[in-house]
Design an enzyme around this catalytic site. Structure first.
Site, PDB file in Angstrom:
ATOM      1  N   ARG A   1       2.101 -12.231  -0.695  1.00 15.18           N
ATOM      2  CA  ARG A   1       0.796 -12.603  -0.126  1.00 15.18           C
ATOM      3  C   ARG A   1       0.153 -13.791  -0.832  1.00 15.18           C
ATOM      4  NH1 ARG A   1      -1.668  -8.956   3.933  1.00 15.18           N
ATOM      5  NH2 ARG A   1      -0.017  -7.470   4.318  1.00 15.18           N
TER       6      ARG A   1
ATOM      7  N   GLY B   1      -3.731  -4.383  -1.888  1.00 17.13           N
ATOM      8  CA  GLY B   1      -4.418  -3.415  -1.032  1.00 17.13           C
ATOM      9  C   GLY B   1      -4.792  -2.132  -1.751  1.00 17.13           C
TER      10      GLY B   1
ATOM     11  N   ARG C   1       0.837  -1.187   0.000  1.00 19.29           N
ATOM     12  CA  ARG C   1       0.000   0.000   0.000  1.00 19.29           C
ATOM     13  C   ARG C   1       0.879   1.246   0.000  1.00 19.29           C
ATOM     14  NH1 ARG C   1      -1.789   0.787   4.348  1.00 19.29           N
ATOM     15  NH2 ARG C   1      -1.099  -1.016   5.530  1.00 19.29           N
TER      16      ARG C   1
ATOM     17  N   HIS D   1     -10.523  -2.521  11.430  1.00 20.73           N
ATOM     18  CA  HIS D   1      -9.416  -3.362  10.938  1.00 20.73           C
ATOM     19  C   HIS D   1      -9.164  -4.470  11.963  1.00 20.73           C
ATOM     20  CE1 HIS D   1      -4.968  -3.418   9.326  1.00 20.73           C
ATOM     21  NE2 HIS D   1      -5.705  -4.333   8.753  1.00 20.73           N
TER      22      HIS D   1
ATOM     23  N   LYS E   1      -9.588  -2.595   1.618  1.00 22.22           N
ATOM     24  CA  LYS E   1      -9.308  -1.431   2.454  1.00 22.22           C
ATOM     25  C   LYS E   1     -10.076  -0.190   1.987  1.00 22.22           C
ATOM     26  CE  LYS E   1      -7.069  -3.833   5.225  1.00 22.22           C
ATOM     27  NZ  LYS E   1      -5.702  -4.189   5.349  1.00 22.22           N
TER      28      LYS E   1
ATOM     29  N   ASP F   1      -9.217  -9.891   8.946  1.00 19.88           N
ATOM     30  CA  ASP F   1      -8.702  -8.545   8.641  1.00 19.88           C
ATOM     31  C   ASP F   1      -9.713  -7.431   8.900  1.00 19.88           C
ATOM     32  OD1 ASP F   1      -6.364  -7.116   7.599  1.00 19.88           O
ATOM     33  OD2 ASP F   1      -7.605  -6.586   5.882  1.00 19.88           O
TER      34      ASP F   1
ATOM     35  N   TYR G   1      -1.045  -3.616  -7.053  1.00 15.10           N
ATOM     36  CA  TYR G   1      -0.864  -4.343  -5.794  1.00 15.10           C
ATOM     37  C   TYR G   1      -2.171  -4.457  -5.008  1.00 15.10           C
ATOM     38  CZ  TYR G   1      -0.195  -5.317  -0.962  1.00 15.10           C
ATOM     39  OH  TYR G   1      -0.368  -5.863   0.279  1.00 15.10           O
TER      40      TYR G   1
ATOM     41  N   GLY H   1       0.457 -20.183  18.544  1.00 14.72           N
ATOM     42  CA  GLY H   1      -0.495 -21.007  19.299  1.00 14.72           C
ATOM     43  C   GLY H   1      -0.528 -20.655  20.780  1.00 14.72           C
TER      44      GLY H   1
ATOM     45  N   SER I   1      -1.234  -3.588  10.191  1.00  7.09           N
ATOM     46  CA  SER I   1      -0.862  -4.481   9.094  1.00  7.09           C
ATOM     47  C   SER I   1       0.385  -5.288   9.438  1.00  7.09           C
ATOM     48  CB  SER I   1      -0.599  -3.661   7.838  1.00  7.09           C
ATOM     49  OG  SER I   1      -1.746  -2.902   7.530  1.00  7.09           O
ATOM     50  N   ALA I   2       0.330  -6.564   9.095  1.00  7.55           N
ATOM     51  CA  ALA I   2       1.445  -7.488   9.330  1.00  7.55           C
ATOM     52  C   ALA I   2       1.854  -7.568  10.799  1.00  7.55           C
ATOM     53  CB  ALA I   2       2.639  -7.147   8.433  1.00  7.55           C
ATOM     54  N   CYS I   3       0.883  -7.497  11.695  1.00  8.41           N
ATOM     55  CA  CYS I   3       1.156  -7.623  13.128  1.00  8.41           C
ATOM     56  C   CYS I   3       0.416  -8.800  13.763  1.00  8.41           C
ATOM     57  CB  CYS I   3       0.822  -6.325  13.844  1.00  8.41           C
ATOM     58  SG  CYS I   3       1.978  -5.009  13.436  1.00  8.41           S
TER      59      CYS I   3
ATOM     60  N   THR J   1      -4.080 -12.489  10.953  1.00  9.73           N
ATOM     61  CA  THR J   1      -4.383 -13.772  10.311  1.00  9.73           C
ATOM     62  C   THR J   1      -3.933 -14.916  11.212  1.00  9.73           C
ATOM     63  OG1 THR J   1      -4.132 -12.759   8.141  1.00  9.73           O
ATOM     64  CG2 THR J   1      -4.015 -15.166   8.235  1.00  9.73           C
TER      65      THR J   1
HETATM   66  P1  GTP Z   1      -2.260  -7.817   7.359  1.00 12.86           P
HETATM   67  O1  GTP Z   1      -2.773  -8.856   6.433  1.00 12.86           O
HETATM   68  O2  GTP Z   1      -1.203  -6.959   6.751  1.00 12.86           O
HETATM   69  O3  GTP Z   1      -3.344  -6.980   7.966  1.00 12.86           O
HETATM   70  O4  GTP Z   1      -1.440  -8.575   8.516  1.00 12.86           O
HETATM   71  P2  GTP Z   1      -1.892  -9.437   9.786  1.00 12.86           P
HETATM   72  O5  GTP Z   1      -2.170  -8.538  10.924  1.00 12.86           O
HETATM   73  O6  GTP Z   1      -2.936 -10.413   9.409  1.00 12.86           O
HETATM   74  O7  GTP Z   1      -0.523 -10.203  10.160  1.00 12.86           O
HETATM   75  P3  GTP Z   1      -0.140 -11.755  10.004  1.00 12.86           P
HETATM   76  O8  GTP Z   1      -0.944 -12.644  10.893  1.00 12.86           O
HETATM   77  O9  GTP Z   1      -0.128 -12.088   8.569  1.00 12.86           O
HETATM   78  O10 GTP Z   1       1.343 -11.743  10.564  1.00 12.86           O
HETATM   79  C1  GTP Z   1       2.355 -10.923  10.022  1.00 12.86           C
HETATM   80  C2  GTP Z   1       3.710 -11.415  10.418  1.00 12.86           C
HETATM   81  O11 GTP Z   1       3.819 -11.454  11.837  1.00 12.86           O
HETATM   82  C3  GTP Z   1       3.999 -12.821   9.909  1.00 12.86           C
HETATM   83  O12 GTP Z   1       5.312 -12.882   9.411  1.00 12.86           O
HETATM   84  C4  GTP Z   1       3.850 -13.680  11.140  1.00 12.86           C
HETATM   85  O13 GTP Z   1       4.662 -14.818  11.100  1.00 12.86           O
HETATM   86  C5  GTP Z   1       4.239 -12.736  12.284  1.00 12.86           C
HETATM   87  N1  GTP Z   1       3.500 -13.079  13.525  1.00 12.86           N
HETATM   88  C6  GTP Z   1       2.158 -13.286  13.649  1.00 12.86           C
HETATM   89  N2  GTP Z   1       1.827 -13.638  14.916  1.00 12.86           N
HETATM   90  C7  GTP Z   1       2.967 -13.634  15.624  1.00 12.86           C
HETATM   91  C8  GTP Z   1       3.282 -13.908  17.009  1.00 12.86           C
HETATM   92  O14 GTP Z   1       2.426 -14.236  17.831  1.00 12.86           O
HETATM   93  N3  GTP Z   1       4.594 -13.787  17.355  1.00 12.86           N
HETATM   94  C9  GTP Z   1       5.561 -13.426  16.468  1.00 12.86           C
HETATM   95  N4  GTP Z   1       6.805 -13.335  16.899  1.00 12.86           N
HETATM   96  N5  GTP Z   1       5.305 -13.184  15.159  1.00 12.86           N
HETATM   97  C10 GTP Z   1       4.033 -13.267  14.743  1.00 12.86           C
HETATM   98  C1  SPV Z   2      -2.905  -4.601   5.309  1.00 21.08           C
HETATM   99  O1  SPV Z   2      -1.932  -3.970   4.853  1.00 21.08           O
HETATM  100  O2  SPV Z   2      -3.420  -4.317   6.407  1.00 21.08           O
HETATM  101  C2  SPV Z   2      -3.447  -5.757   4.568  1.00 21.08           C
HETATM  102  C3  SPV Z   2      -2.969  -5.985   3.232  1.00 21.08           C
HETATM  103  O3  SPV Z   2      -4.306  -6.461   5.051  1.00 21.08           O
HETATM  104  S1  SPV Z   2      -3.658  -4.881   2.115  1.00 21.08           S
HETATM  105  O4  SPV Z   2      -4.798  -5.522   1.464  1.00 21.08           O
HETATM  106  O5  SPV Z   2      -2.616  -4.582   1.152  1.00 21.08           O
HETATM  107  O6  SPV Z   2      -4.110  -3.690   2.776  1.00 21.08           O
HETATM  108 MN    MN Z   3      -4.849  -5.711   7.110  1.00 26.05          MN
END
Ligand code: GTP
Ligand code: SPV
Ligand code: MN
Length: 592
Positions: free
Chosen positions: A375, A199, A69, A226, A206, A277, A197, A500, A248-250, A253
């Protein structure tokens, strides 16, 4: 396809502007999907993956300058600048339309324009909102057919009216300097130009389900967040639903698809995924009900493996589109960093260059096979832990909201808000390190209120006020928590094993919701007594480590409180006084 005059006018207007050679009306049928897939394979837009190992799966690469994004090129275009607020880029609608239409002019010459009717949430459900996306990208069509409910039945639901979101997408030339992601919440219009891309271009996600929908929710008395939605089924058979907002990416999922540790499985706990999401929330009889408006998962590939997230992995084994991962040319499959699978020996990286795991860049750093924001787009129905409530049009009742971020320091493993107002303060002031999900620097701590900083389609002050008001109307207010899986030790390693094991924190959260466990009152809120976090069966983890993720550094928190004050000042007079009040309470608590 339809005789709805608003739809016909919309399509005709943009046919004239874009000048495509042809217009194709997507109907959502299997036959057409098959045809469009074959076409995308024939043009090279996607590569077909091994039919025996990954049936129905496709591989795609975006342009190298178009992998995430683009927040600095994303605009909220409201008549009044004030309605976009200080956290959004703003452009006046007239100026934006003129600029965008000039870029769009004749941009589809020699191309096909696809018309995609789609529904966010189940077609016909009380939550459902409809949209039509125009695009010159088959990749977008195929992704939308996974992520949303694409069907010509949408036209019937419009009942001859104009209540649909107009999404206008074109790759144009993929020129990053002319890339614009513009939302016009007053008009239900989205423009996305010069990107390919996810997003930026899967406009149901989004752009619609958060930016436009949050604005609609503000006007209509509901909320678009979100947030993942998960159900924890307890040994007694009851399922409690939790919504969690992480940037995002925290980890959304991953948490949504969590597999409980053995000790919990043996007791009979199960986790069910409703969404990973986005959550749309409505009030019914004093309770929040949540639905996931999407129909698939657009998940981060790197780090997904049989140990961290076996459910996500299983979800992606068929009918999935992979974007910007590494291509294994030996067996026509895909690979990514953190897959815990041996790196392929005959492979091409996300840029399409021959690749092996020993390759280094000019600075001696390993060259990645997959982009960190690569992704998978996978159908929800593939998910082994999909909740039976996934298709429930009324949504699931929410017991708790959880906020969380990526914080190496400061934020403890978990704490609970004292009440709704305090919970809104915790959400409004949460902070997290930036990730590869958006273009720009990675690892910089920034405030990301409710994980909505890039997605709130209106003034953030009005958004905070909306949160305060929605909660105050609930007789059955969800409890609010904050979590942090990402605290690091002196060597920079994560202390809490996460994944887990996060079940152990969910367990405490649920017991708090049921008034089954006490807590310690601290300056920042309620915290668990260490003995109330169940660490039974954990390897390489002990009471000492637990204490360290639960510890509070009062000096760091005083600094945090000062930074929150600076953050609040930026909002000016419009910031709800209740949030200032909460900051005063925090500061006074910290003084002891
Ligand atoms: P978006 O799709 O961008 O909104 O991301 P998201 O919030 O769904 O994040 P996602 O679950 O895809 O995790 C993003 C990254 O964080 C991945 O590389 C995971 O492996 C890592 N991650 C997720 N959960 C954990 C956790 O509990 N501990 C650690 N250390 N890493 C984690
Ligand atoms: C995010 O960035 O929070 C995502 C991926 O879930 S995107 O669809 O690119 O926004
Ligand atoms: Mn997201």
């Amino acid at each position: 396809m339809t005789d709805n005059k608003y739809v016909l006018e919309f399509v005709e207007k943009y046919r004239k502007l874009f000048s495509p050679d042809e217009v194709v009306w997507v109907d959502g049928s299997r036959e057409q999907h098959k045809m469009l897939t074959c076409e995308a394979i024939a043009t090279g837009e996607v590569i077909k993956l091994s039919n025996s190992l990954m049936p129905g799966c496709l591989y795609h690469r975006t342009a190298v300058n178009d992998v995430a994004r683009v927040e600095d090129r994303t605009f909220i275009c409201t008549t009044d600048r004030e309605d976009a607020g200080i956290t959004n880029n703003w452009m006046a609608p007239s100026e934006a339309y003129a600029k965008l239409d000039a870029i769009a002019k004749d941009a589809m010459k020699g191309r096909t324009m696809y018309v995609i009717p789609f529904s966010m949430s189940k077609i016909g459900s009380p939550f459902a909102k409809y949209g039509i996306e125009l695009t010159d990208s088959l990749y977008v069509v195929l992704n939308m057919m996974i992520m949303t409910r694409v069907s010509d039945k949408v036209y019937d639901k419009l009942k001859g009216g104009d209540d649909f979101v107009k999404g206008i997408h074109s790759k144009v030339t993929l020129d990053a300097e002319q890339r614009y992601i513009c939302q016009f919440p007053e008009d239900n219009v989205i423009y996305s130009l010069n990107s390919g891309y996810g997003g930026n271009v899967l406009l149901g996600k989004k752009c619609f389900a958060l930016r436009i929908a949050s604005y609609q929710g503000w006007k209509q008395g509901w909320m678009a967040e979100h947030m993942l939605i998960l159900g924890v089924e307890k040994p007694d058979g009851e399922t409690k639903y939790i919504c969690a907002a992480f940037p995002s990416a925290c980890g959304k999922t991953n948490l949504a698809m969590l597999i409980p540790p053995k000790v919990y499985q043996e007791k009979g706990y199960k986790v069910w995924t409703v969404g990973d999401d986005i959550a749309w929330l409505r009030k019914k009889k004093g309770t929040f009900y949540a639905v996931n408006p999407e129909n698939g998962f657009f998940g981060v590939a790197p780090g997904t493996n049989a140990k961290s997230n076996p459910n996500a992995l299983a979800t992606t084994r068929r009918n999935t589109i992979f974007t910007n991962v590494c291509f294994n040319a030996k067996n026509n499959t895909v690979w990514w960093e953190g897959s815990k699978i041996e790196a392929p020996t005959k492979a091409y990286d996300w840029k399409g260059r021959p690749w092996n795991e020993n390759m280094k860049d000019e600075n001696g750093n390993p060259i990645k096979g997959a982009h960190p924001n690569s992704r998978f787009t996978a159908p929800a129905k593939n998910c082994p832990c999909l909740s039976k409530e996934f298709e429930n049009s009324r949504g699931v009742p929410v017991s708790a909201f959880v906020f969380g971020g990526r914080r190496a320091k400061v934020a403890p493993l978990v704490y609970q808000a004292r009440d709704w107002e305090h919970g809104v303060f915790i959400g409004a002031t949460m902070a997290s390190e930036t990730t590869a999900a958006a273009a720009g620097k990675v690892g910089v701590v920034r405030r990301d209120p409710m994980a909505m900083l890039p997605f709130c389609g209106y003034n953030m002050c009005d958004y905070f006020a909306h949160w305060l008001k929605m909660g105050s109307r609930m007789s059955n207010q969800p409890k609010i928590f904050h979590v942090n899986w990402f605290r690091t030790d002196e060597n920079g390693n994560f202390i809490w094993p996460g994944f887990g094991d996060n079940m152990r924190v969910l367990d405490w959260i649920i017991r708090r919701c049921e008034n089954e466990v006490d807590a310690v009152e601290t300056p920042i809120g309620y915290m668990p007594k260490a003995e109330d976090i169940n660490i039974e069966g954990m390897e390489d983890f002990d009471m000492e480590k637990l204490q360290s993720v639960l510890s509070l550094d009062m000096n760091a928190w005083k600094k945090e409180a000062d930074e929150i004050g600076e953050f609040f000042k930026k909002f000016g007079d419009k910031l709800p006084e209740k949030l200032w009040k909460q900051l005063r309470i925090l500061k006074s608590n910290l003084r002891g």
